[in-house]
Design a protein around this motif. Structure first.
Motif, PDB file in Angstrom:
ATOM      1  N   MET A  88       6.128 -12.924 -36.367  1.00  0.00           N
ATOM      2  CA  MET A  88       7.383 -13.082 -35.337  1.00  0.00           C
ATOM      3  C   MET A  88       7.382 -11.730 -34.876  1.00  0.00           C
ATOM      4  N   LEU A  89       7.445 -10.648 -35.369  1.00  0.00           N
ATOM      5  CA  LEU A  89       7.478  -9.489 -34.845  1.00  0.00           C
ATOM      6  C   LEU A  89       6.232  -8.952 -33.792  1.00  0.00           C
ATOM      7  N   SER A  90       5.340  -9.603 -34.133  1.00  0.00           N
ATOM      8  CA  SER A  90       3.901  -9.356 -33.245  1.00  0.00           C
ATOM      9  C   SER A  90       4.188 -10.176 -31.951  1.00  0.00           C
ATOM     10  N   TYR A  91       4.543 -11.207 -32.126  1.00  0.00           N
ATOM     11  CA  TYR A  91       4.781 -12.181 -30.883  1.00  0.00           C
ATOM     12  C   TYR A  91       5.854 -11.610 -30.098  1.00  0.00           C
ATOM     13  N   MET A  92       6.918 -11.395 -30.324  1.00  0.00           N
ATOM     14  CA  MET A  92       7.949 -10.577 -29.499  1.00  0.00           C
ATOM     15  C   MET A  92       8.378  -9.241 -30.257  1.00  0.00           C
ATOM     16  N   ASN A  93       8.756  -8.535 -29.224  1.00  0.00           N
ATOM     17  CA  ASN A  93       9.365  -7.208 -29.773  1.00  0.00           C
ATOM     18  C   ASN A  93      10.774  -7.319 -30.381  1.00  0.00           C
ATOM     19  N   SER A  94      11.267  -6.168 -30.969  1.00  0.00           N
ATOM     20  CA  SER A  94      12.444  -6.559 -31.914  1.00  0.00           C
ATOM     21  C   SER A  94      13.699  -7.084 -30.872  1.00  0.00           C
ATOM     22  N   ASN A  95      13.640  -6.331 -29.943  1.00  0.00           N
ATOM     23  CA  ASN A  95      14.959  -6.915 -28.863  1.00  0.00           C
ATOM     24  C   ASN A  95      14.955  -8.348 -28.614  1.00  0.00           C
ATOM     25  N   GLU A  96      13.636  -8.853 -28.022  1.00  0.00           N
ATOM     26  CA  GLU A  96      13.504  -9.894 -27.724  1.00  0.00           C
ATOM     27  C   GLU A  96      13.744 -11.122 -28.615  1.00  0.00           C
ATOM     28  N   LEU A  97      13.361 -10.722 -29.920  1.00  0.00           N
ATOM     29  CA  LEU A  97      13.169 -11.773 -30.996  1.00  0.00           C
ATOM     30  C   LEU A  97      15.048 -11.694 -31.295  1.00  0.00           C
TER      31      LEU A  97
END
Length: 197
Positions: A88-97
């Motif tokens: 999940m953290l590879s697919y989106m950065n922290s802020n996007e997630l």
């Protein structure tokens, strides 16, 4: 508990790194987000999370405390293991997630490999309020962490490509965002920020 490791980066790949800490090599699983932050560095400090299973002790590394905290929040959700949280953290950065969770954007979450409809809903239900509270505490009144941050980063990237200095571009973008609130499009933000710069 190992809170962080500081040492020489002796091996790096998009999914894991090996850090030499005074002659001991620690292998850490990482996200693409962390990889992009540290790939050019020789010496690193990674915040860590140790996951103990029956068959292995797996160490996860993060370039920021914020990413580590989000990882720990994700693995607290039933059905989300450490490997899924790293994906999940590879697919989106922290802020996007965080933004996707706060906005209850289950479609974006389901686009991540291994996240089905039920898991996406569980993540939203269990973390939405916590993340809303955090982003409220962390940010100044006019600029929210989630929605603003994605559009802000895209606008900043565009302005830097157009040759503006980073400090001037950031200041200009923040000024426009404070005036406009959540209603501005990326195109208008870039245009107005160019005028202000």
């Amino acid at each position: 508990m190992i809170a962080f490791l500081k040492g020489k980066l002796v091996h790096r790949e998009p999914t894991f790194v090996i850090v030499d800490v005074q002659g001991i090599g620690y292998q850490l699983q990482i996200s693409l987000q962390t990889f992009s932050e540290i790939k050019e560095q020789e010496n690193v400090m990674l915040h860590t999370h140790l996951n103990i299973r029956e068959d292995a002790h797996v160490l996860f590394g993060f370039s920021s405390i914020a990413e580590k905290k989000l990882f720990q929040q994700l693995v607290s959700v039933s059905g989300v293991g450490p490997s899924t949280a790293i994906i999940m953290l590879s697919y989106m950065n922290s802020n996007e997630l965080k933004s996707a969770i706060v906005r209850e954007d289950a479609v974006s979450l389901q686009a991540i490999k291994g996240i089905g409809g039920k898991t996406a809903q569980r993540v939203i239900i269990e973390l939405k309020d916590k993340l809303k509270k955090e982003s409220w505490e962390e940010t100044q009144p006019a600029i929210s962490l989630g929605v603003h941050n994605t559009i802000r980063n895209e606008a900043l990237s565009a302005l830097l490509t157009l040759g503006l200095p980073k400090a001037a571009a950031e200041k200009s973008i923040d000024t426009v965002l404070k005036k406009s609130g959540n209603t501005i499009t990326l195109e208008d933000l870039v245009k107005q920020a160019l005028k202000n710069a």
